[in-house]
Enzyme design. Structure first.
Site, mmCIF file in Angstrom:
data_model
loop_
_atom_site.group_PDB
_atom_site.id
_atom_site.type_symbol
_atom_site.label_atom_id
_atom_site.label_comp_id
_atom_site.label_asym_id
_atom_site.label_seq_id
_atom_site.Cartn_x
_atom_site.Cartn_y
_atom_site.Cartn_z
ATOM 1 N N HIS A 137 -3.533 6.650 1.956
ATOM 2 C CA HIS A 137 -3.927 5.875 1.905
ATOM 3 C C HIS A 137 -4.974 4.914 2.422
ATOM 4 C CE1 HIS A 137 -4.448 1.723 0.835
ATOM 5 N NE2 HIS A 137 -3.815 0.983 1.881
ATOM 6 N N ASN A 166 -9.784 -0.544 -0.230
ATOM 7 C CA ASN A 166 -8.773 0.008 0.122
ATOM 8 C C ASN A 166 -8.189 -1.188 -2.143
ATOM 9 O OD1 ASN A 166 -6.222 -1.117 0.055
ATOM 10 N ND2 ASN A 166 -6.124 -1.630 2.125
ATOM 11 N N CYS A 194 0.981 -1.496 -0.113
ATOM 12 C CA CYS A 194 -0.036 -0.364 0.090
ATOM 13 C C CYS A 194 0.679 1.429 0.047
ATOM 14 C CB CYS A 194 -1.038 0.175 1.260
ATOM 15 S SG CYS A 194 -1.988 -1.511 1.286
HETATM 16 N N1 ACO Z 1 -19.127 -9.401 7.936
HETATM 17 C C1 ACO Z 1 -19.396 -9.846 9.059
HETATM 18 N N2 ACO Z 1 -19.205 -9.979 10.321
HETATM 19 C C2 ACO Z 1 -17.390 -10.653 9.882
HETATM 20 C C3 ACO Z 1 -16.805 -9.945 8.837
HETATM 21 C C4 ACO Z 1 -17.882 -9.482 7.516
HETATM 22 N N3 ACO Z 1 -17.328 -8.748 6.370
HETATM 23 N N4 ACO Z 1 -15.557 -10.366 8.740
HETATM 24 C C5 ACO Z 1 -15.258 -10.935 9.982
HETATM 25 N N5 ACO Z 1 -16.279 -10.577 10.915
HETATM 26 C C6 ACO Z 1 -16.220 -11.085 12.075
HETATM 27 C C7 ACO Z 1 -15.921 -12.238 12.421
HETATM 28 O O1 ACO Z 1 -15.935 -13.760 12.460
HETATM 29 C C8 ACO Z 1 -15.800 -12.212 13.700
HETATM 30 O O2 ACO Z 1 -16.243 -12.462 14.665
HETATM 31 P P1 ACO Z 1 -16.772 -13.799 15.828
HETATM 32 O O3 ACO Z 1 -16.325 -12.643 16.504
HETATM 33 O O4 ACO Z 1 -17.808 -15.012 16.016
HETATM 34 O O5 ACO Z 1 -15.393 -14.281 15.648
HETATM 35 C C9 ACO Z 1 -15.833 -10.710 14.544
HETATM 36 O O6 ACO Z 1 -16.562 -9.956 13.221
HETATM 37 C C10 ACO Z 1 -14.959 -9.754 14.546
HETATM 38 O O7 ACO Z 1 -13.389 -9.963 13.097
HETATM 39 P P2 ACO Z 1 -12.871 -9.547 13.483
HETATM 40 O O8 ACO Z 1 -11.279 -9.532 12.422
HETATM 41 O O9 ACO Z 1 -12.181 -9.380 14.733
HETATM 42 O O10 ACO Z 1 -12.842 -7.718 13.915
HETATM 43 P P3 ACO Z 1 -12.619 -6.648 14.129
HETATM 44 O O11 ACO Z 1 -13.508 -6.386 14.749
HETATM 45 O O12 ACO Z 1 -11.181 -6.481 14.161
HETATM 46 O O13 ACO Z 1 -12.537 -5.642 12.538
HETATM 47 C C11 ACO Z 1 -11.041 -5.121 10.585
HETATM 48 C C12 ACO Z 1 -11.784 -6.168 11.542
HETATM 49 C C13 ACO Z 1 -12.611 -3.712 9.794
HETATM 50 C C14 ACO Z 1 -10.692 -5.103 9.118
HETATM 51 C C15 ACO Z 1 -10.182 -4.073 11.598
HETATM 52 O O14 ACO Z 1 -9.172 -5.042 12.110
HETATM 53 C C16 ACO Z 1 -9.647 -2.993 11.194
HETATM 54 O O15 ACO Z 1 -10.303 -1.963 10.673
HETATM 55 N N6 ACO Z 1 -8.597 -3.765 10.992
HETATM 56 C C17 ACO Z 1 -7.716 -2.606 10.133
HETATM 57 C C18 ACO Z 1 -6.853 -2.716 9.456
HETATM 58 C C19 ACO Z 1 -7.096 -2.590 7.743
HETATM 59 O O16 ACO Z 1 -8.340 -1.935 7.667
HETATM 60 N N7 ACO Z 1 -6.532 -3.790 7.077
HETATM 61 C C20 ACO Z 1 -6.566 -2.814 5.877
HETATM 62 C C21 ACO Z 1 -6.108 -3.537 4.925
HETATM 63 S S1 ACO Z 1 -4.450 -3.416 5.197
HETATM 64 C C22 ACO Z 1 -3.695 -2.193 4.395
HETATM 65 O O17 ACO Z 1 -4.195 -1.866 3.979
HETATM 66 C C23 ACO Z 1 -2.051 -0.943 5.610
#
Ligand code: ACO
Length: 320
Positions: free
Chosen positions: A247, A277, A111
């Site tokens: 980004h 993204n 990225c």
């Molecule tokens: N729809 C519905 N539920 C989902 C989905 C989805 N698409 N994806 C995951 N879940 C569920 C999981 O299964 C989990 O369920 P469980 O609690 O029953 O096990 C629950 O949601 C929580 O999952 P997590 O992976 O812990 O979700 P989190 O709250 O961490 O959110 C996210 C994920 C949005 C990606 C978050 O970690 C975040 O904001 N990360 C920042 C990094 C990022 O945005 N990366 C993108 C690319 S990297 C880059 O470009 C630098």
């Protein structure tokens, strides 16, 4: 001597896939995706390739710059999703455009790819080796997704953005960049496994996997720190900057960066709502959209920042 952006362009695939479309094929919802990321839709390729999208974006940037492909000395494409292992996407773009004189190569900094490409173009031009460069960030991330893994596939999209840069007295003022390979596995996609007669690995192709929370922690600490560093080096304040072009990973990361910098969210335009993204494509597509909306005047000061897999990061301050 520095580099000035003379033209920008972008290309997004025709096919738009909304969160509701995804909810029809997997266990997710618009509410889950939009509330955690800000993403509502993404463009996904059907026929287009990374090189074709790059070339379309490049043609628009060249037109605006009033330059021909033959004028280019250098083509650098930031990408982690080229069409081939070799030739590079940049060499494909060189052939499509007919930029016979240009040296062409790719940079894989995920990225941060467009930023690393632009900084590399700066180094060549600043040192007097080249005069005119085409810098591209382009991805076909949809082919690297496990479409059974709802935690990653909903986040990403496809597209390309380009900028033509030229040697000038004003433009890029300062940049910073960095890498931390020791944390590389928090966001990874393994390449082909060796299958030679000594090893005999028969492992299926890998897809993008991510520890989202670790990526979030990295982003919200490293991005504001790198922006503050580059502003200090340029002897500028947050208030001197018209727009911060970050980004487009996640709206919560952008909101957190704005808060840490004590800057208004109005200074952080976004494309993630309709693009998701696009890794290396994010920053140049955003730049092109902001520019084409008429939001930039010559002399405005901008910060651009990329961050992502590697881990890698870069921030640059420039005068438009
Ligand atoms: N729809 C519905 N539920 C989902 C989905 C989805 N698409 N994806 C995951 N879940 C569920 C999981 O299964 C989990 O369920 P469980 O609690 O029953 O096990 C629950 O949601 C929580 O999952 P997590 O992976 O812990 O979700 P989190 O709250 O961490 O959110 C996210 C994920 C949005 C990606 C978050 O970690 C975040 O904001 N990360 C920042 C990094 C990022 O945005 N990366 C993108 C690319 S990297 C880059 O470009 C630098």
């Amino acid at each position: 001597m520095t580099i000035r952006i003379m033209g920008t362009g972008s290309y997004l695939p025709e096919n738009i896939v909304t969160n509701d479309d995804l909810a029809r094929i997997m266990d997710t919802s618009d509410e889950w995706i939009a509330s955690r990321t800000g993403i509502r839709a993404r463009h996904l390729v059907k026929e287009e390739t990374t090189a074709q999208m790059s070339a379309e974006a490049a043609k628009k940037a060249l037109d605006e710059a009033g330059m021909k492909a033959e004028d280019l000395d250098l083509i650098i494409v930031g990408t982690l999703s080229g069409d081939y292992v070799t030739p590079s996407t940049a060499c494909e773009v060189q052939a499509i455009l007919g930029a016979e004189k240009a040296v062409a190569f790719d940079i894989n900094a995920a990225c941060s790819g467009f930023m690393f490409a632009m900084n590399t173009a700066y180094a060549y031009i600043h040192s007097g080796i080249y005069q005119n460069a085409l810098v591209i960030g382009a991805e076909t991330l949809s082919k690297l997704m496990d479409w059974n893994d709802r935690s990653t596939c909903v986040l990403f999209g496809d597209g390309a953005g380009a900028a033509v840069v030229r040697a000038d007295k004003t433009g890029l003022i300062h940049f910073t960049q960095g890498a931390d390979g020791s944390k590389g596995m928090v966001l990874s996609c393994r390449g082909r496994m060796n299958n030679n007669p000594l090893v005999k690995n028969f492992v299926k192709p890998d897809y993008v996997s991510m520890d989202g929370q670790e990526v979030y922690k990295f982003a919200v600490s490293t991005v504001p720190a790198s922006i503050q560093k580059v502003l200090e080096e340029a002897d500028l304040e947050v208030t001197d900057i018209k727009y911060f072009l970050l980004h487009q990973a996640n709206i919560r990361i952008i909101q957190s960066v704005a808060k840490r910098l004590k800057a208004d969210m109005n200074k952080f335009p976004t494309t993630l709502e309709h693009c998701g993204n696009i890794s290396a494509g994010s920053v140049p597509i955003l730049l092109d959209e902001v520019h084409k909306k008429g939001m930039l005047q010559r002399g405005d000061k901008l910060v651009m920042a990329g961050f992502g897999a590697g881990l890698t990061w870069s921030a640059a301050v420039m005068e438009w």
